[in-house]
Design an enzyme around this catalytic site. Structure first.
Site, short mmCIF file in Angstrom:
data_model
loop_
_atom_site.label_atom_id
_atom_site.label_comp_id
_atom_site.label_asym_id
_atom_site.label_seq_id
_atom_site.Cartn_x
_atom_site.Cartn_y
_atom_site.Cartn_z
N LYS A 288 0.83 -1.20 0.00
CA LYS A 288 0.00 0.00 0.00
C LYS A 288 0.87 1.25 0.00
O LYS A 288 2.00 1.22 0.48
CB LYS A 288 -0.86 0.02 1.28
CG LYS A 288 -1.97 -0.98 1.34
CD LYS A 288 -2.73 -0.84 2.66
CE LYS A 288 -3.86 -1.86 2.77
NZ LYS A 288 -4.93 -1.68 1.79
N GLU A 360 -6.02 -9.70 1.11
CA GLU A 360 -5.66 -10.78 2.05
C GLU A 360 -6.82 -11.20 2.94
O GLU A 360 -6.86 -12.33 3.42
CB GLU A 360 -4.47 -10.34 2.91
CG GLU A 360 -4.80 -9.46 4.13
CD GLU A 360 -5.43 -8.12 3.78
OE1 GLU A 360 -5.24 -7.66 2.65
OE2 GLU A 360 -6.11 -7.55 4.65
N ARG A 362 -9.99 -11.80 2.38
CA ARG A 362 -10.81 -12.89 1.87
C ARG A 362 -10.07 -14.22 1.92
O ARG A 362 -10.70 -15.28 1.97
CB ARG A 362 -11.29 -12.55 0.45
CG ARG A 362 -10.17 -12.34 -0.53
CD ARG A 362 -10.65 -11.60 -1.79
NE ARG A 362 -10.93 -10.19 -1.51
CZ ARG A 362 -11.39 -9.33 -2.41
NH1 ARG A 362 -11.66 -9.74 -3.63
NH2 ARG A 362 -11.60 -8.08 -2.09
N1 BES Z 1 -8.00 -3.81 4.74
C1 BES Z 1 -8.20 -3.41 3.40
C2 BES Z 1 -9.52 -2.68 3.17
C3 BES Z 1 -9.71 -1.36 3.88
C4 BES Z 1 -9.49 -0.19 3.21
C5 BES Z 1 -10.18 -1.31 5.17
C6 BES Z 1 -9.71 1.02 3.84
C7 BES Z 1 -10.39 -0.10 5.81
C8 BES Z 1 -10.16 1.06 5.14
C9 BES Z 1 -8.19 -4.63 2.49
O1 BES Z 1 -7.38 -5.68 2.87
C10 BES Z 1 -7.70 -4.19 1.16
O2 BES Z 1 -6.57 -3.85 1.05
N2 BES Z 1 -8.58 -4.25 0.17
C11 BES Z 1 -8.24 -3.90 -1.15
C12 BES Z 1 -8.85 -4.97 -2.03
C13 BES Z 1 -8.30 -5.00 -3.43
C14 BES Z 1 -6.84 -5.30 -3.43
C15 BES Z 1 -9.06 -6.03 -4.21
C16 BES Z 1 -8.79 -2.52 -1.42
O3 BES Z 1 -9.76 -2.11 -0.79
O4 BES Z 1 -8.24 -1.83 -2.26
ZN ZN Z 2 -7.00 -5.81 4.84
MN MN Z 3 -5.41 -5.50 2.18
#
Ligand code: BES
Ligand code: ZN
Ligand code: MN
Length: 511
Positions: A288, A360, A362
């Protein structure tokens, strides 16, 4: 930080020798917005000789929901301070909406930090609505007054300690239903506060082994059966998703299972609660960006809610059997991390092609959901901070809700009752088509990394791990799990404890 003590009183609020007393304040739109003290405040209004509302108006009070106005009483009543909290327009029924009371009480009790003992003289009606209204007031007070203890090494000279004792005025303090609400609120309040504490802990203090230990310690003496699977056991038993995500971290993953079985109930219904417990989500190899990454310490909010809800269930003793599954891992980039392109065999035997290691949640949840189904769950209710797409679609307060019709309606209705809204979302066939893999059973995300219907991809993926005939709900709490703004209502900064109260309500509704 321990929870304030609760007691019921039915003595005249004007005579209560407490540090402060909270009353409600309505506006009357049909009367040019004139202020009206809410029920419960009659004797206090009388002690002010008809000048209470005009004085509050002079101080700027308008009766708007959540507005807090403090007034020194200068000997008119026993308490030195009155706090008027806005409850909005005068209600048409016997009491204001529960959520208005919950938020208002939360705001008032938080504003009273520094007062040791606080009385609440709020509108608890004298009829069948009383328990629900009282529940809202008690929850608002316990949650709004929450403060995370933190890690400051120096004493804070101006720190105002959260309220220590609450006296709640009701028509009849000896009423059994009211007493039961106090006992329930103590368990529910403790659970939500614990979930908030876990979420608010920094990620170096709560890596998966420590999180598991903290949950086990909290469950000591609760009567819950506890099972903790460590890294070796997870590998041996085929939890491919949890292992894949957890293998990139020096702090190995865990699957914690807490079980409650009601006594004296023949073949009780079996409910599973499943929570995402990513103690920190860097994104892994699909790392990220820096901005805001620290907030990913809250990526275990689902597991925190499930663990805390299980402790409340152990105390509340519903007539259904409930097991909680907390899937814990730290998502890190390293030489041993899982990669985009990997194919992972999950607990239910399905093979998943990884496209983005940041999806991760899922991976760990697929395993935990499959395990819950293997244990014979009839309902699987799962909560996770799963997608940024949820926040884009529904914002920071309303969770995304997907699943089978019965479970979705169960959670929607429960969330509505407790002030934790969750909005039903579809599971479209074309989204599933977009997740076809050339070499495995399913891709973990859209195979072109297309983010359209991003939140729905999460639900569609998780459905693959639910056994036939099992009612299931996926609650995406990416927004509502963590409150980054200033405190408002009974929401304090940081972890919110969502959806602890929804899960408890749903269990009640199934019992
Ligand atoms: N933990 C994050 C989602 C999240 C984002 C929670 C903002 C709280 C606030 C999750 O693991 C994630 O990174 N999701 C990705 C999914 C994508 C890679 C398919 C996302 O939201 O971009
Ligand atoms: Zn996450
Ligand atoms: Mn994530």
């Amino acid at each position: 930080m321990s929870q304030p003590s609760l007691s019921l009183v039915d003595t005249d609020p004007a005579e209560l020798a407490v540090d402060a007393i909270v009353i409600g304040l309505h506006s009357q739109p049909d009367d040019g917005g004139a202020l009206l003290p809410a029920a419960g405040a009659e004797s206090i209004a009388a002690a002010f000789d008809g000048k209470l509302t005009s004085t509050l108006a002079l101080l700027g009070a308008s009766g708007a929901p959540g507005e807090v106005t403090k007034l020194a009483t200068l000997g008119t009543i026993a308490a030195p301070l009155v706090v008027a909290v806005g409850l909005g327009d005068e209600p048409s029924g016997s009491a204001p909406e529960p959520e208005k009371l919950r938020r208002g009480t939360g705001a008032a009790v938080r504003a009273l930090a520094g007062s040791g003992t606080v009385a609440l003289a709020l509108p608890v009606p004298d009829d069948g609505d009383a328990p629900g209204v009282l529940r809202a007031i008690l929850e608002g007070a316990l949650l709004g007054g929450y403060k995370f203890a933190g890690y400051k090494t120096k004493a804070q000279p101006n720190r105002r300690e959260p309220v220590a004792a609450l006296r709640v005025h009701v028509p009849d303090a000896g009423d059994a239903a009211a007493g039961a609400e106090v006992a329930r609120a103590e368990s529910v309040g403790r659970a939500v506060r614990l979930a908030r504490d876990w979420v608010n802990m920094p990620p170096n203090q709560l890596r998966p082994p420590q999180f598991a230990e903290a949950v086990v310690a909290a469950a000591q003496g609760s009567g819950l059966e506890v099972e903790v699977l460590d890294f070796e056991q997870l590998k041996a038993a085929g939890y491919g998703g949890i292992v894949a995500v957890g293998q990139g971290s020096e702090a190995p993953p865990r699957l914690v299972r807490l079980s409650y079985v009601p006594e004296g109930v023949d073949s009780p219904r079996k409910v599973a609660l499943v929570g995402k417990g990513i103690t920190f989500d860097t994104g892994g190899i699909s790392i990220k960006p820096t901005a805001g990454m620290w907030e990913m310490k809250s990526d275990m909010a689902g597991a925190a809610a499930v663990g805390a809800a299980m402790l409340a269930i152990a105390a509340l003793k519903p007539s259904v059997a409930v097991s909680g599954y907390l899937a814990m891992a730290e998502n890190m980039p390293s030489g041993s991390a899982y990669r985009p392109g990997d194919v992972i065999t999950m607990f239910n035997g399905k093979r998943v092609e990884v496209f983005n290691t940041d999806a991760e949640g899922r991976m760990v949840l697929g395993d935990a959901i499959a395990r819950a189904c293997a244990d014979g769950a009839e309902y699987v209710l799962e909560a996770s901070t799963l997608t940024g797409g949820q926040v884009i679609a529904l914002g920071k307060r309303i969770a995304g809700l997907m699943g089978s019709d019965a479970a979705v309606e169960l959670i929607r209705a429960a969330g509505d009752k407790v002030g934790e809204q969750a909005w039903p979302m579809p599971l479209p066939e074309e989204v599933r088509k977009g997740m076809e893999s050339d070499i495995a059973d399913i891709c973990q995300t859209n195979s072109n990394l297309d983010r359209a219907g991003h939140m729905l991809q999460g639900g569609v993926f998780l459905r693959e791990f639910v056994a036939d005939g099992v009612e299931w709900a996926h609650i995406d709490i990416a927004g509502p799990g963590y409150h980054s703004g200033e405190a408002t209502g009974y929401w304090t900064k940081g972890g919110t404890g969502v959806p602890v109260r929804t899960l408890l309500q749903a269990i009640d509704d199934l019992a």
